[in-house]
Design a protein around this motif. Structure first.
Motif, short mmCIF file in Angstrom:
data_model
loop_
_atom_site.label_atom_id
_atom_site.label_comp_id
_atom_site.label_asym_id
_atom_site.label_seq_id
_atom_site.Cartn_x
_atom_site.Cartn_y
_atom_site.Cartn_z
N VAL A 147 11.59 -1.07 -23.64
CA VAL A 147 11.13 -0.14 -22.61
C VAL A 147 10.84 1.23 -23.21
CG1 VAL A 147 12.25 -1.34 -20.70
CG2 VAL A 147 13.48 0.45 -21.90
N VAL A 148 9.75 1.83 -22.74
CA VAL A 148 9.31 3.14 -23.21
C VAL A 148 9.07 4.01 -21.97
CG1 VAL A 148 7.54 4.41 -24.48
CG2 VAL A 148 8.21 2.12 -25.24
N PRO A 149 9.94 4.99 -21.72
CA PRO A 149 9.79 5.83 -20.52
C PRO A 149 8.44 6.53 -20.41
CG PRO A 149 11.96 6.12 -21.48
CD PRO A 149 11.17 5.29 -22.46
N GLY A 150 7.83 6.86 -21.54
CA GLY A 150 6.55 7.57 -21.51
C GLY A 150 5.41 6.78 -20.91
N LEU A 151 5.60 5.48 -20.71
CA LEU A 151 4.53 4.63 -20.16
C LEU A 151 4.55 4.54 -18.63
CD1 LEU A 151 4.77 1.68 -22.72
CD2 LEU A 151 2.97 3.42 -22.63
N VAL A 152 5.48 5.22 -17.96
CA VAL A 152 5.59 5.08 -16.50
C VAL A 152 4.35 5.61 -15.79
CG1 VAL A 152 8.11 5.12 -16.50
CG2 VAL A 152 6.83 7.26 -16.20
N GLU A 153 4.23 5.24 -14.52
CA GLU A 153 3.09 5.66 -13.71
C GLU A 153 3.19 7.14 -13.36
OE1 GLU A 153 0.20 5.62 -13.19
OE2 GLU A 153 -0.30 4.00 -11.79
N TYR A 182 6.06 -3.89 -25.44
CA TYR A 182 6.58 -2.68 -24.81
C TYR A 182 6.19 -2.64 -23.34
CZ TYR A 182 7.19 -1.15 -29.62
OH TYR A 182 7.58 -1.07 -30.93
N ALA A 183 7.05 -2.03 -22.54
CA ALA A 183 6.76 -1.87 -21.12
C ALA A 183 7.33 -0.55 -20.64
CB ALA A 183 7.38 -3.01 -20.31
N SER A 184 6.77 -0.04 -19.56
CA SER A 184 7.39 1.12 -18.92
C SER A 184 8.75 0.70 -18.36
CB SER A 184 6.49 1.66 -17.80
OG SER A 184 6.75 1.02 -16.57
N THR A 185 9.51 1.65 -17.89
CA THR A 185 10.83 1.35 -17.34
C THR A 185 10.77 0.73 -15.95
OG1 THR A 185 10.94 3.62 -16.52
CG2 THR A 185 11.95 3.19 -18.66
N ALA A 231 0.82 -1.22 0.00
CA ALA A 231 0.00 0.00 0.00
C ALA A 231 0.85 1.26 0.00
CB ALA A 231 -0.96 0.01 1.19
N LEU A 232 1.87 1.27 -0.88
CA LEU A 232 2.74 2.44 -1.02
C LEU A 232 2.31 3.22 -2.26
CD1 LEU A 232 6.20 0.78 -0.28
CD2 LEU A 232 4.67 1.99 1.31
N ALA A 233 2.34 4.54 -2.15
CA ALA A 233 1.90 5.40 -3.24
C ALA A 233 3.07 5.80 -4.13
CB ALA A 233 1.22 6.65 -2.67
N GLY A 234 2.77 6.05 -5.40
CA GLY A 234 3.78 6.60 -6.30
C GLY A 234 4.21 5.65 -7.39
N ALA A 235 5.12 6.13 -8.22
CA ALA A 235 5.59 5.36 -9.37
C ALA A 235 6.50 4.20 -8.96
CB ALA A 235 6.32 6.28 -10.36
N LEU A 236 7.32 4.39 -7.94
CA LEU A 236 8.17 3.34 -7.35
C LEU A 236 8.76 2.40 -8.41
CD1 LEU A 236 5.90 2.64 -4.30
CD2 LEU A 236 8.16 3.66 -4.23
N PRO A 237 9.69 2.89 -9.21
CA PRO A 237 10.18 2.12 -10.37
C PRO A 237 10.90 0.82 -10.03
CG PRO A 237 11.52 4.08 -9.99
CD PRO A 237 10.33 4.22 -9.12
N ASP A 238 11.40 0.69 -8.80
CA ASP A 238 12.17 -0.52 -8.45
C ASP A 238 11.35 -1.62 -7.80
OD1 ASP A 238 14.50 0.66 -9.44
OD2 ASP A 238 14.91 1.64 -7.51
N ALA A 239 10.06 -1.41 -7.60
CA ALA A 239 9.22 -2.41 -6.93
C ALA A 239 9.03 -3.63 -7.84
CB ALA A 239 7.88 -1.82 -6.56
N PRO A 240 9.38 -4.84 -7.37
CA PRO A 240 9.23 -6.04 -8.19
C PRO A 240 7.84 -6.66 -8.03
CG PRO A 240 10.31 -6.61 -6.14
CD PRO A 240 10.05 -5.12 -6.09
N LEU A 241 7.57 -7.66 -8.85
CA LEU A 241 6.33 -8.42 -8.72
C LEU A 241 6.38 -9.31 -7.48
CD1 LEU A 241 5.63 -9.70 -12.36
CD2 LEU A 241 4.75 -7.64 -11.24
N THR A 242 5.19 -9.60 -6.96
CA THR A 242 5.06 -10.63 -5.92
C THR A 242 5.05 -12.00 -6.61
OG1 THR A 242 2.66 -10.63 -6.10
CG2 THR A 242 3.65 -9.09 -4.50
N GLU A 243 5.06 -13.05 -5.81
CA GLU A 243 4.95 -14.40 -6.38
C GLU A 243 3.65 -14.54 -7.16
OE1 GLU A 243 4.74 -19.06 -4.89
OE2 GLU A 243 5.54 -17.54 -3.54
#
Length: 199
Positions: free
Chosen positions: A79-85, A55-58, A21-33
């Motif tokens: 990767v396409v930077p324009g797709l980020v949160e 294509y994916a965001s960064t 439940a963290l807010a923001g783009a948080l680019p380094d957050a990985p997937l859960t199992e």
């Protein structure tokens, strides 16, 4: 851009920033199992489609979601930077429920009220998010005339951009994108269309 372009869109799979439940783009957050399992299911669902590019965001979670899909088609993840949160500035990574509530309020202002001047703290305005995300989709359409591509992005930036591009307006509000559930948008040479919003 005269020929039809099909784009399978996905919000990234479940990730650790979401479960924490963290807010923001948080680019380094990985997937859960569970998120990894969701991304494999999405890849299987689209395995028979003639996808020419993925294509994916960064963000790590978007790239990890895209990897099984790309691998199923023998493709790299581009990767396409324009797709980020949407960025929320100094509130990035906050666990404060008030910040999450403000983020939802700002997104509602963008999508429902059309007020793109709103922002969270010193983060991005709706104008900035809309401009970069719609530019990404227009470029993908130019690159893939007559073809099919896939895009892995984020709930806020995809919702804002596609609600505008496809003329869906506020009808998407209250139907948030689920994790790693593909839905199709199409460019017919003159306009974008989303026949079925998945929320």
């Amino acid at each position: 851009m005269n020929a039809q372009v099909r784009v399978w869109c996905l919000r990234h799979a479940e990730s650790e920033n979401v479960t924490a439940a963290l807010a923001g783009a948080l680019p380094d957050a990985p997937l859960t199992e569970r998120g990894h399992e969701q991304s494999v299911r999405a890849a299987r669902a689209l395995a028979g489609d003639p996808i020419r590019a993925v294509y994916a965001s960064t963000a790590v979670r978007a790239c990890e979601t895209a990897e099984p899909l790309a691998a199923a088609h023998g493709l790299p993840v581009l990767v396409v930077p324009g797709l980020v949160e949407m960025g929320i500035g100094r509130e990035e990574g906050s666990g404060d429920p008030a910040v999450r509530a403000r983020t939802a309020e700002v997104l509602r202002s963008w999508v429902v009220d059309g007020d793109l001047d709103e922002r969270v703290a010193d983060g991005e305005s709706g104008h900035e998010v809309l401009d970069r995300t719609t530019t990404a989709f227009r470029c993908i359409a130019e690159w893939h005339s007559g073809e099919t591509a896939a895009v892995v992005g984020h709930v806020a930036s995809l919702t804002l951009a596609l609600s505008r591009l496809c003329g869906l307006g506020s009808s998407v509000w209250g139907a948030p994108l689920a994790h790693a559930e593909p839905f199709l948008v199409e460019w017919d040479g003159g306009r974008w269309c989303c026949a079925a919003w998945p929320g």
